[in-house]
Design a protein around this motif. Structure first.
Motif, mmCIF file in Angstrom:
data_model
loop_
_atom_site.group_PDB
_atom_site.id
_atom_site.type_symbol
_atom_site.label_atom_id
_atom_site.label_comp_id
_atom_site.label_asym_id
_atom_site.label_seq_id
_atom_site.Cartn_x
_atom_site.Cartn_y
_atom_site.Cartn_z
ATOM 1 N N LEU A 157 3.064 5.545 -6.875
ATOM 2 C CA LEU A 157 3.903 4.438 -7.313
ATOM 3 C C LEU A 157 3.072 3.488 -8.168
ATOM 4 C CD1 LEU A 157 5.797 3.625 -4.029
ATOM 5 C CD2 LEU A 157 6.806 4.434 -6.131
ATOM 6 N N PRO A 158 3.679 2.825 -9.125
ATOM 7 C CA PRO A 158 2.915 1.880 -9.935
ATOM 8 C C PRO A 158 2.493 0.683 -9.082
ATOM 9 C CG PRO A 158 5.230 1.808 -10.511
ATOM 10 C CD PRO A 158 5.064 2.958 -9.578
ATOM 11 N N PRO A 159 1.295 0.170 -9.262
ATOM 12 C CA PRO A 159 0.810 -0.944 -8.431
ATOM 13 C C PRO A 159 1.707 -2.166 -8.509
ATOM 14 C CG PRO A 159 -0.945 -0.113 -9.842
ATOM 15 C CD PRO A 159 0.288 0.607 -10.229
ATOM 16 N N GLN A 160 2.351 -2.343 -9.634
ATOM 17 C CA GLN A 160 3.221 -3.511 -9.789
ATOM 18 C C GLN A 160 4.370 -3.460 -8.793
ATOM 19 O OE1 GLN A 160 2.445 -5.995 -11.643
ATOM 20 N NE2 GLN A 160 4.236 -7.031 -10.804
ATOM 21 N N TYR A 161 4.892 -2.243 -8.585
ATOM 22 C CA TYR A 161 5.986 -2.093 -7.644
ATOM 23 C C TYR A 161 5.536 -2.440 -6.231
ATOM 24 C CZ TYR A 161 9.781 0.076 -5.066
ATOM 25 O OH TYR A 161 10.818 0.301 -4.212
ATOM 26 N N VAL A 162 4.326 -1.961 -5.889
ATOM 27 C CA VAL A 162 3.781 -2.262 -4.557
ATOM 28 C C VAL A 162 3.625 -3.774 -4.390
ATOM 29 C CG1 VAL A 162 1.766 -1.959 -3.080
ATOM 30 C CG2 VAL A 162 2.603 -0.060 -4.427
ATOM 31 N N ASP A 163 3.083 -4.430 -5.442
ATOM 32 C CA ASP A 163 2.919 -5.889 -5.376
ATOM 33 C C ASP A 163 4.246 -6.579 -5.140
ATOM 34 O OD1 ASP A 163 0.298 -6.232 -7.907
ATOM 35 O OD2 ASP A 163 0.315 -5.507 -5.843
ATOM 36 N N ASP A 164 5.271 -6.104 -5.845
ATOM 37 C CA ASP A 164 6.591 -6.737 -5.701
ATOM 38 C C ASP A 164 7.116 -6.613 -4.286
ATOM 39 O OD1 ASP A 164 7.868 -5.853 -8.986
ATOM 40 O OD2 ASP A 164 6.790 -7.612 -8.239
ATOM 41 N N VAL A 165 7.024 -5.401 -3.763
ATOM 42 C CA VAL A 165 7.539 -5.186 -2.394
ATOM 43 C C VAL A 165 6.816 -6.098 -1.411
ATOM 44 C CG1 VAL A 165 7.680 -3.508 -0.539
ATOM 45 C CG2 VAL A 165 8.241 -2.822 -2.843
ATOM 46 N N ILE A 166 5.502 -6.157 -1.539
ATOM 47 C CA ILE A 166 4.720 -6.958 -0.586
ATOM 48 C C ILE A 166 5.052 -8.440 -0.718
ATOM 49 C CG2 ILE A 166 2.385 -7.612 0.086
ATOM 50 C CD1 ILE A 166 3.085 -4.817 0.866
ATOM 51 N N SER A 167 5.215 -8.909 -1.953
ATOM 52 C CA SER A 167 5.493 -10.347 -2.092
ATOM 53 C C SER A 167 6.879 -10.670 -1.554
ATOM 54 C CB SER A 167 5.340 -10.801 -3.537
ATOM 55 O OG SER A 167 6.181 -10.034 -4.354
ATOM 56 N N ARG A 168 7.810 -9.724 -1.644
ATOM 57 C CA ARG A 168 9.137 -9.974 -1.082
ATOM 58 C C ARG A 168 9.056 -10.066 0.433
ATOM 59 N NH1 ARG A 168 12.505 -5.467 -2.767
ATOM 60 N NH2 ARG A 168 11.219 -5.218 -4.617
ATOM 61 N N ILE A 169 8.254 -9.197 1.029
ATOM 62 C CA ILE A 169 8.118 -9.240 2.488
ATOM 63 C C ILE A 169 7.402 -10.525 2.901
ATOM 64 C CG2 ILE A 169 7.090 -8.084 4.473
ATOM 65 C CD1 ILE A 169 7.471 -5.473 3.094
ATOM 66 N N ASP A 170 6.458 -10.942 2.076
ATOM 67 C CA ASP A 170 5.732 -12.176 2.374
ATOM 68 C C ASP A 170 6.687 -13.344 2.511
ATOM 69 O OD1 ASP A 170 3.160 -14.051 0.557
ATOM 70 O OD2 ASP A 170 3.828 -14.109 2.632
ATOM 71 N N ARG A 171 7.704 -13.351 1.657
ATOM 72 C CA ARG A 171 8.639 -14.472 1.691
ATOM 73 C C ARG A 171 9.655 -14.350 2.815
ATOM 74 N NH1 ARG A 171 10.512 -14.058 -4.145
ATOM 75 N NH2 ARG A 171 8.923 -12.471 -4.293
ATOM 76 N N MET A 172 9.731 -13.181 3.433
ATOM 77 C CA MET A 172 10.745 -12.979 4.471
ATOM 78 C C MET A 172 10.509 -13.861 5.695
ATOM 79 S SD MET A 172 11.499 -8.932 4.780
ATOM 80 C CE MET A 172 11.769 -8.875 6.517
ATOM 81 N N PHE A 173 9.258 -13.948 6.156
ATOM 82 C CA PHE A 173 8.992 -14.656 7.401
ATOM 83 C C PHE A 173 8.131 -15.872 7.108
ATOM 84 C CE2 PHE A 173 10.866 -11.342 9.630
ATOM 85 C CZ PHE A 173 10.305 -10.117 9.291
ATOM 86 N N PRO A 174 8.532 -17.027 7.599
ATOM 87 C CA PRO A 174 7.754 -18.221 7.289
ATOM 88 C C PRO A 174 6.407 -18.265 7.985
ATOM 89 C CG PRO A 174 9.583 -18.744 8.753
ATOM 90 C CD PRO A 174 9.760 -17.336 8.336
ATOM 91 N N GLU A 175 6.305 -17.714 9.184
ATOM 92 C CA GLU A 175 5.041 -17.870 9.898
ATOM 93 C C GLU A 175 4.024 -16.790 9.547
ATOM 94 O OE1 GLU A 175 7.955 -17.595 11.445
ATOM 95 O OE2 GLU A 175 7.984 -15.800 12.669
ATOM 96 N N MET A 176 4.420 -15.870 8.673
ATOM 97 C CA MET A 176 3.523 -14.767 8.339
ATOM 98 C C MET A 176 3.182 -14.836 6.860
ATOM 99 S SD MET A 176 3.946 -10.879 9.518
ATOM 100 C CE MET A 176 5.191 -10.271 8.452
ATOM 101 N N THR A 177 1.885 -14.854 6.543
ATOM 102 C CA THR A 177 1.491 -14.856 5.136
ATOM 103 C C THR A 177 0.725 -13.575 4.856
ATOM 104 O OG1 THR A 177 -0.541 -16.004 5.695
ATOM 105 C CG2 THR A 177 1.300 -17.354 4.965
ATOM 106 N N ILE A 178 1.014 -12.974 3.695
ATOM 107 C CA ILE A 178 0.363 -11.722 3.321
ATOM 108 C C ILE A 178 -0.389 -11.939 2.019
ATOM 109 C CG2 ILE A 178 0.686 -9.284 2.888
ATOM 110 C CD1 ILE A 178 3.326 -9.396 4.230
ATOM 111 N N HIS A 179 -1.647 -11.576 2.036
ATOM 112 C CA HIS A 179 -2.462 -11.711 0.833
ATOM 113 C C HIS A 179 -2.897 -10.324 0.409
ATOM 114 C CE1 HIS A 179 -5.448 -13.155 -1.948
ATOM 115 N NE2 HIS A 179 -6.332 -12.405 -1.359
ATOM 116 N N LEU A 180 -2.625 -9.950 -0.829
ATOM 117 C CA LEU A 180 -2.896 -8.599 -1.301
ATOM 118 C C LEU A 180 -4.105 -8.588 -2.215
ATOM 119 C CD1 LEU A 180 -0.216 -6.094 -2.399
ATOM 120 C CD2 LEU A 180 -2.154 -6.422 -3.857
#
Lengths: 311, 221
Positions: A157-180
């Motif tokens: 998969l293109p890395p950009q797609y992976v970044d997008d998915v992860i940033s969307r999940i990051d915004r899903m939960f307020p108490e959880m932060t994801i740094h890629l």
């Protein structure tokens, strides 16, 4: 030794045969004694010759008798079993010096052990094949015609797609932060911080989760170089346990065709650890079991259980 | 003042006083506790020491405002060997390095040490899973005045999160003598716990023991 050779051997006949051999030996030596002694002193030459011949004949008859007896007994003794598990190496058992060279007994043990190992390995592979742990999209035993097909698209998969998915999940939960970050090539490494409870390092392979390590909030997740440390375990037993559970979880949530759903479910499961120290076990009601809080989260209901309490 | 050196472990601490059992001496009660801990499966891991000296503000600095002299406590903890803690009763807690002691000598004009006020607790450390338990005898001068029990839970850093967990652990070896939640927990719910909070708890414990009579009487904070 005896347990291999005793099948078919009649031990009584064996003993009798041995004594028959002794009898035969003594009668043969009597014959030669008689010959050595020569003719006895008698009145006439004829008498001496007759006596000598009669004596000699007696001795030969007894030799004949003993020989027949021995032949009869040897037929009764029988042959040692042909079913050597070790074939020619079974003849090693005939070595009388057992203390210095215990080759035969060691050989037997090694053979039995390897038989058992083969049996257990067969059982284990049968059981393991029931739970398929493959995470690629290829089916097992695909025919040779289809094998040269291109790698499934979800692995590249293109890395950009992976970044997008992860940033969307990051915004899903307020108490959880994801740094890629991508310090080692194209595989993404995520640093997930869950409230003030724990930090998780997730190593990914395109959009599949490969490995996780769970550490405490106050533990250092960087090496001396400043890079993410993806190898060292946590110092606390509770987080080592949670790491094991997280590895189980990433093997449990599998959907080769839709990896972003998998990542989302994994993060939802991980989020339930925000109350790691506050939630009692749903089964026994206590907080501590062997010094550990309830570290297991059920995959469907996300309820907290002790590792030893889970159904 | 320089900051505390790198602290690799910073868990949550609960400090309480254990009443001496009836008819037994301080030493026997300590032995009883350590035996209970060993039966639980804890391993001995060396010794610890926490001490406290009292200073009061010198009369010459009080001046015309007529304010009462404040008491300052200078404490050391063997768990943080490169640090020195200075705190007021209801005030801030300063974390400094060990040169602070030398500084106090130079500040003799402003802070005078109260004689015979040094109080300390010494004992053994036990490790059980992720818990660190320190059972110590509190002594003031030559006499033993009481018993202090400190339990640290390494993995958790937020005070309010795991008090129930700590309580359950305390109950498993203290029995019915478990204390209530310390005041430091109530103040700041989500703040990260720091070693200064431990020293505040020790200071309160020492003050309580100082006020007690010679023979230790039961009193749970």
């Amino acid at each position: 030794m005896a347990d291999v050779l005793s099948v078919g051997v009649n031990l009584e006949a064996f003993a009798q045969a041995i004594s028959a051999i002794q009898a035969l030996r003594s009668s043969v030596s009597r014959v030669f004694d008689c010959l050595k002694d020569g003719m006895r002193n008698k009145e006439t030459l004829e008498g001496r010759e007759k006596a000598f011949i009669a004596h000699f004949q007696d001795n030969l008859h007894s030799v004949n008798r003993d020989l027949n007896e021995l032949e009869r007994l040897s037929n009764l003794v029988g042959k040692p079993s042909e079913n050597h598990p070790l074939h020619n190496s079974g003849l090693l058992s005939l070595d009388p010096v057992q203390d210095k060279t215990p080759l035969y007994s060691q050989l037997l043990q090694a053979y039995k052990w390897s038989n058992k190992l083969q049996y257990h390995a067969g059982l284990a592979s049968g059981l393991l094949n029931q739970q398929s742990l493959k995470r690629s999209a290829n089916q097992m035993g695909v025919s040779a015609k289809r094998r040269p097909k291109a790698q499934p698209t979800t692995l590249v998969l293109p890395p950009q797609y992976v970044d997008d998915v992860i940033s969307r999940i990051d915004r899903m939960f307020p108490e959880m932060t994801i740094h890629l970050s991508r310090p080692n090539g194209t595989s993404a490494m995520l640093l997930v911080t869950l409230g003030k409870v724990l930090k998780v390092i997730v190593v990914m392979r395109s959009l599949f989760i490969d490995r996780t390590i769970v550490k405490g909030y106050n533990e250092n997740v960087y090496t001396e170089d400043g890079k993410l440390d993806i190898w060292s375990k946590s110092n606390y037993q509770v987080f080592q346990k949670v790491t094991d559970h997280a590895t189980t979880a990433l093997l449990h949530y599998q959907l080769p065709q839709m990896p972003d759903v998998v990542v989302r479910s994994f993060m939802t499961w991980l989020r339930s650890y925000i109350k790691l120290f506050q939630a009692p076990c749903q089964r026994c009601g206590k907080f501590l079991q062997d010094g550990l809080p309830p570290t297991w989260r059920d995959f469907r209901t996300l309820e907290a259980f002790h590792d030893t309490c889970r159904q | 003042m320089s900051e505390l050196g790198p602290v690799c472990r910073q868990g949550l601490d609960g400090v309480s006083q254990m009443p001496v059992a009836e008819g037994k001496s301080v030493q026997q009660t300590v032995e009883l506790l350590t035996r209970k801990l060993e039966m639980l499966g804890a391993e001995k891991q060396g010794t610890f020491c926490v001490d406290c000296e009292t200073y009061h503000t010198a009369a010459s600095t009080l001046g015309s405002q007529g304010q009462a002299g404040k008491l300052m406590y200078v404490m050391h903890n063997s768990e943080y060997p490169l640090s020195c803690f200075a705190l007021f009763e209801n005030g801030p807690c300063l974390v400094a390095d060990t040169n602070f002691d030398v500084l106090m000598v130079k500040l003799k004009g402003f802070f005078q040490s109260a004689k015979a006020s040094k109080i300390e607790t010494r004992g053994t450390r036990y490790q059980y899973c992720d818990f660190l338990v320190k059972v110590g005898t509190v002594t003031m001068g030559p006499s033993a005045r009481g018993i202090s029990v400190e339990v640290e839970y390494g993995p958790c850093v937020v005070a309010s999160d795991c008090w129930s967990l700590l309580l359950e652990f305390l109950q498993s070896f203290l029995g019915s003598h478990t204390p209530g939640a310390p005041a430091v927990f109530g103040n700041r719910h989500d703040a990260v716990y720091s070693p200064a909070d431990t020293m505040v708890q020790y200071m309160e414990l020492f003050n309580k023991i100082r006020k007690q009579q010679q023979v230790p009487v039961a009193g749970i904070r």
